[in-house]
Design a protein around this motif. Structure first.
Motif, short mmCIF file in Angstrom:
data_model
loop_
_atom_site.label_atom_id
_atom_site.label_comp_id
_atom_site.label_asym_id
_atom_site.label_seq_id
_atom_site.Cartn_x
_atom_site.Cartn_y
_atom_site.Cartn_z
N ASP A 33 0.31 -1.31 0.16
CA ASP A 33 -0.05 0.07 0.07
C ASP A 33 1.12 1.05 -0.36
OD1 ASP A 33 -2.16 -1.34 0.08
OD2 ASP A 33 -2.37 -1.36 2.03
N LYS A 34 2.53 1.41 0.74
CA LYS A 34 3.15 2.32 0.52
C LYS A 34 3.70 2.65 -0.23
CE LYS A 34 5.01 0.52 4.23
NZ LYS A 34 5.56 0.17 5.19
N GLU A 35 4.04 3.72 -0.56
CA GLU A 35 5.01 4.16 -1.89
C GLU A 35 6.36 3.83 -1.69
OE1 GLU A 35 3.95 5.96 -5.26
OE2 GLU A 35 2.02 5.38 -4.19
N PRO A 36 7.33 3.59 -2.70
CA PRO A 36 8.66 2.98 -2.62
C PRO A 36 9.47 4.31 -2.38
CG PRO A 36 7.62 2.62 -4.90
CD PRO A 36 6.47 3.27 -4.50
N GLY A 37 10.58 3.94 -1.47
CA GLY A 37 11.76 5.02 -0.44
C GLY A 37 12.59 5.69 -1.11
N ILE A 38 12.89 4.58 -2.94
CA ILE A 38 13.56 5.79 -3.68
C ILE A 38 13.15 4.27 -4.93
CG2 ILE A 38 15.10 5.71 -5.00
CD1 ILE A 38 16.91 5.04 -1.69
N LEU A 39 12.84 5.77 -6.27
CA LEU A 39 12.36 4.96 -7.33
C LEU A 39 13.47 5.54 -8.67
CD1 LEU A 39 9.70 4.03 -8.59
CD2 LEU A 39 8.55 6.01 -8.98
N VAL A 40 13.39 5.41 -8.97
CA VAL A 40 14.02 5.49 -9.91
C VAL A 40 14.54 4.77 -11.13
CG1 VAL A 40 16.73 5.65 -11.05
CG2 VAL A 40 17.08 5.41 -8.69
N LYS A 41 14.01 5.78 -12.76
CA LYS A 41 13.77 5.34 -13.86
C LYS A 41 15.03 5.21 -15.01
CE LYS A 41 11.79 6.38 -18.47
NZ LYS A 41 10.76 7.61 -19.60
N PHE A 42 15.70 4.36 -15.23
CA PHE A 42 16.58 4.25 -15.76
C PHE A 42 16.83 5.28 -16.58
CE2 PHE A 42 16.11 -0.38 -13.66
CZ PHE A 42 16.41 -0.31 -12.47
N ALA A 43 18.46 5.50 -16.88
CA ALA A 43 18.53 6.58 -17.49
C ALA A 43 18.71 5.34 -19.34
CB ALA A 43 20.17 7.22 -17.47
N ASP A 44 18.65 6.21 -20.53
CA ASP A 44 19.23 5.61 -21.60
C ASP A 44 19.83 5.11 -22.25
OD1 ASP A 44 16.05 6.47 -22.34
OD2 ASP A 44 17.08 8.33 -23.70
N ILE A 45 21.19 5.12 -21.01
CA ILE A 45 21.97 4.64 -21.40
C ILE A 45 22.39 3.41 -21.19
CG2 ILE A 45 23.47 5.21 -19.39
CD1 ILE A 45 26.30 5.98 -20.99
N HIS A 46 21.38 3.07 -20.25
CA HIS A 46 21.45 1.57 -19.75
C HIS A 46 20.31 0.86 -20.60
CE1 HIS A 46 24.06 2.10 -16.59
NE2 HIS A 46 23.51 3.88 -16.64
N VAL A 47 19.40 1.81 -21.12
CA VAL A 47 18.30 0.74 -22.06
C VAL A 47 18.30 0.58 -23.11
CG1 VAL A 47 15.53 0.78 -22.07
CG2 VAL A 47 16.77 2.08 -20.03
N GLN A 48 18.62 -0.51 -23.77
CA GLN A 48 19.37 -0.09 -25.25
C GLN A 48 17.97 -0.60 -26.00
OE1 GLN A 48 21.91 -3.86 -25.84
NE2 GLN A 48 22.49 -3.88 -23.78
N GLU A 49 18.12 -0.38 -26.94
CA GLU A 49 16.98 -1.58 -27.84
C GLU A 49 17.00 -3.14 -27.47
OE1 GLU A 49 14.05 -0.47 -29.76
OE2 GLU A 49 14.28 1.62 -28.74
N SER A 50 16.35 -3.77 -27.28
CA SER A 50 16.40 -5.29 -27.30
C SER A 50 15.24 -6.61 -27.27
CB SER A 50 16.65 -5.60 -26.05
OG SER A 50 16.87 -6.26 -25.48
N SER A 51 15.11 -6.98 -28.04
CA SER A 51 13.80 -8.09 -28.37
C SER A 51 13.82 -8.70 -26.52
CB SER A 51 13.74 -9.33 -29.41
OG SER A 51 15.14 -9.01 -29.51
N PHE A 52 15.00 -8.87 -25.74
CA PHE A 52 15.00 -9.51 -24.68
C PHE A 52 15.46 -8.62 -23.67
CE2 PHE A 52 16.39 -14.19 -22.63
CZ PHE A 52 15.96 -14.21 -22.07
#
Length: 256
Positions: free
Chosen positions: A102-121
């Motif tokens: 029910d509670k919100e996360p204490g820390i919330l991070v969106k991973f940056a584009d440099i770590h989010v490559q185009e991938s089918s997996f």
């Protein structure tokens, strides 16, 4: 201890699970990877959230939980890391984390584009490396920036009045026991002392503490270790015999 739990909808007949594990172990061969389940129904966030919610608090604080369910498609809005109750979750931003507490996360991070490559997996190419590095001592902040809001799914909550509680079956386990979303806390708050539990054509007017209190073949109700109402048949399959499945209605009527 570098501990990672791993839950997915990959099954065990393909290369997906070992490929994700291999990616993590290539980064840190000392990782201890615990499989929660890989038999989640394809894309089923609620089933995965139920298993994860029922188990993650039993692991040591600081455990990293890799969530690889419905990692691609329109439901997923990027990939995130979250710290919730001193546990770290690495997951797609598809609503699953909102079903854990029910509670919100204490820390919330969106991973940056440099770590989010185009991938089918993405479970292997995006989530696994981050999970392995965080479990090895990196911070989730190292992989992106703060995120104010994450995607949320609507939980299935029971309806309650002074006269009744209506809930639903949220899981039928491998024994055929039907677990509902009616909590002991809610029941205790409203129960005047007399009640009837209605499941299809079955009526029960008492609760038991477990299987040892009933005869073989008896249908009964009890609150399980998760504090949720469960309907079972001792050495029988309540799901099949009572026609119970996911979303089946269970109602408790309170008698004055």
């Amino acid at each position: 201890m570098a501990l990672v739990t791993f839950i997915s909808d990959f099954g065990d007949q393909d290369h997906y699970v070992p490929a994700v594990k291999a990616k993590m172990l290539a980064i840190n061969p000392q990782l201890n990877i615990i499989d929660l389940s890989h038999h989640i129904k394809s894309f089923d966030l609620e089933q995965a959230a139920f298993i994860l919610k029922a188990s993650f608090r039993d692991f040591p604080k600081g455990t990293v939980h890799l969530v690889a369910v419905n990692t691609t498609g329109e439901m997923t809005q990027g990939y995130i890391g979250a710290k919730l109750e001193e546990h770290i979750f690495i997951a797609p931003n598809n609503g699953i984390l909102s079903l854990l507490a029910d509670k919100e996360p204490g820390i919330l991070v969106k991973f940056a584009d440099i770590h989010v490559q185009e991938s089918s997996f993405p479970a292997k190419d995006i989530l696994a490396p981050i999970a392995a590095k965080v479990a090895s001592g990196a911070a989730i902040h190292d992989f992106g920036g703060p995120l104010d809001q994450f995607k949320k799914a609507m939980p299935r909550n029971p309806k309650a009045t002074r006269e009744f509680i209506t809930g639903h079956v949220i899981r039928v386990d491998r024994y055929g026991n039907a677990i509902t979303n009616i909590s002991k806390e809610l029941f205790d708050k409203l129960n005047p002392g007399n009640f009837t539990i209605e499941i299809g054509r079955e009526r029960l007017d008492r609760l038991h503490n477990g299987f040892g209190q009933v005869d073989l073949g008896d249908c009964f109700a009890y609150f399980n270790s998760l504090g949720l109402l469960e309907i079972a048949i001792n050495h029988g399959d309540a799901g099949s015999l009572l026609g119970l499945r996911f979303e089946s209605v269970v109602t408790i009527y309170f008698n004055p």
